[in-house]
Design an enzyme around this catalytic site. Structure first.
Site, PDB file in Angstrom:
ATOM      1  N   VAL A  58      22.522  61.569  92.544  1.00  0.00           N
ATOM      2  CA  VAL A  58      21.284  61.473  93.320  1.00  0.00           C
ATOM      3  C   VAL A  58      20.118  61.005  92.443  1.00  0.00           C
ATOM      4  O   VAL A  58      19.278  60.211  92.875  1.00  0.00           O
ATOM      5  CB  VAL A  58      20.952  62.826  93.993  1.00  0.00           C
ATOM      6  N   CYS A  59      20.085  61.463  91.205  1.00  0.00           N
ATOM      7  CA  CYS A  59      18.954  61.186  90.307  1.00  0.00           C
ATOM      8  C   CYS A  59      18.623  59.704  90.164  1.00  0.00           C
ATOM      9  O   CYS A  59      17.453  59.330  90.273  1.00  0.00           O
ATOM     10  CB  CYS A  59      19.196  61.822  88.946  1.00  0.00           C
ATOM     11  N   PRO A  60      19.596  58.816  89.951  1.00  0.00           N
ATOM     12  CA  PRO A  60      19.229  57.408  89.792  1.00  0.00           C
ATOM     13  C   PRO A  60      18.623  56.810  91.058  1.00  0.00           C
ATOM     14  O   PRO A  60      17.790  55.913  90.968  1.00  0.00           O
ATOM     15  CB  PRO A  60      20.534  56.711  89.414  1.00  0.00           C
TER      16      PRO A  60
END
Length: 183
Positions: free
Chosen positions: A54-56
């Protein structure tokens, strides 16, 4: 051992920070501080770990929207508890290979976890920050905060809407959008 609990509150001074960042990708020695953003709005957002799922999507979405935020006199700063070396590796890895490629704002390292702790978003067990997002005004006052579970990404569009509502200077009703009248 007792640690002092910092009281983070909208309408109060945002906690200061002084973090290594990717501002100089060669040396990784340039720091970012809250005072660097004095006179501008700041979106300060945290994510758990680089090289995850999810972070990118969040980092690249904010990066792709940077001009919209700069047009609103707002800078963006992303922070995780990973090292600046990990940030650099993530930036140097292409998006199609689980990296983020070039980013249009600095990524800062809260490797000692003091900033995530000060902002009340550190998962002490995991040693990582929850997905905390904070809007800080030009005087360094915390004006907005939202924290989500590590599995739920944030909306750049909603962040922009809230920023513009704060900048509108009036009472903004539910579902207010930029260009609408305030109360």
């Amino acid at each position: 051992m007792m640690t002092e609990q910092v009281q983070l509150q909208v309408g109060k001074k945002a906690p200061d920070f002084n973090l290594l960042s990717t501002k100089n990708m060669e040396t990784l020695e340039e720091r970012v501080k809250l005072d660097d953003y004095k006179g501008k709005w700041l979106i300060l957002f945290f994510w758990p770990f680089d090289f995850t799922f999810v972070c990118p999507t969040e980092v690249t979405s904010f990066s792709d929207s940077i001009e919209e935020f700069r047009d609103l006199d707002c800078e963006v700063l992303g922070v995780s508890t990973d090292s600046v070396h990990t940030h650099r590796a993530w930036i140097k890895t292409p998006r199609d290979q689980n990296g983020i490629g070039e980013v249009n704002f600095p990524l800062a390292s809260d490797f000692n976890k003091e900033t995530a702790r000060a902002y009340g978003i550190l998962d002490e067990t995991a040693g990582a920050a929850y997905r905390g997002l904070f809007i800080i005004d030009p005087e360094g006052m915390l004006r907005y905060q939202v924290v989500t579970d590590m599995n739920v990404g944030r909306s750049v569009e909603e962040t922009s809407r809230v920023l513009q509502a704060l900048q509108a200077g009036g009472l903004c009703p539910a579902n207010w959008k930029p260009g609408m009248k305030t109360l």
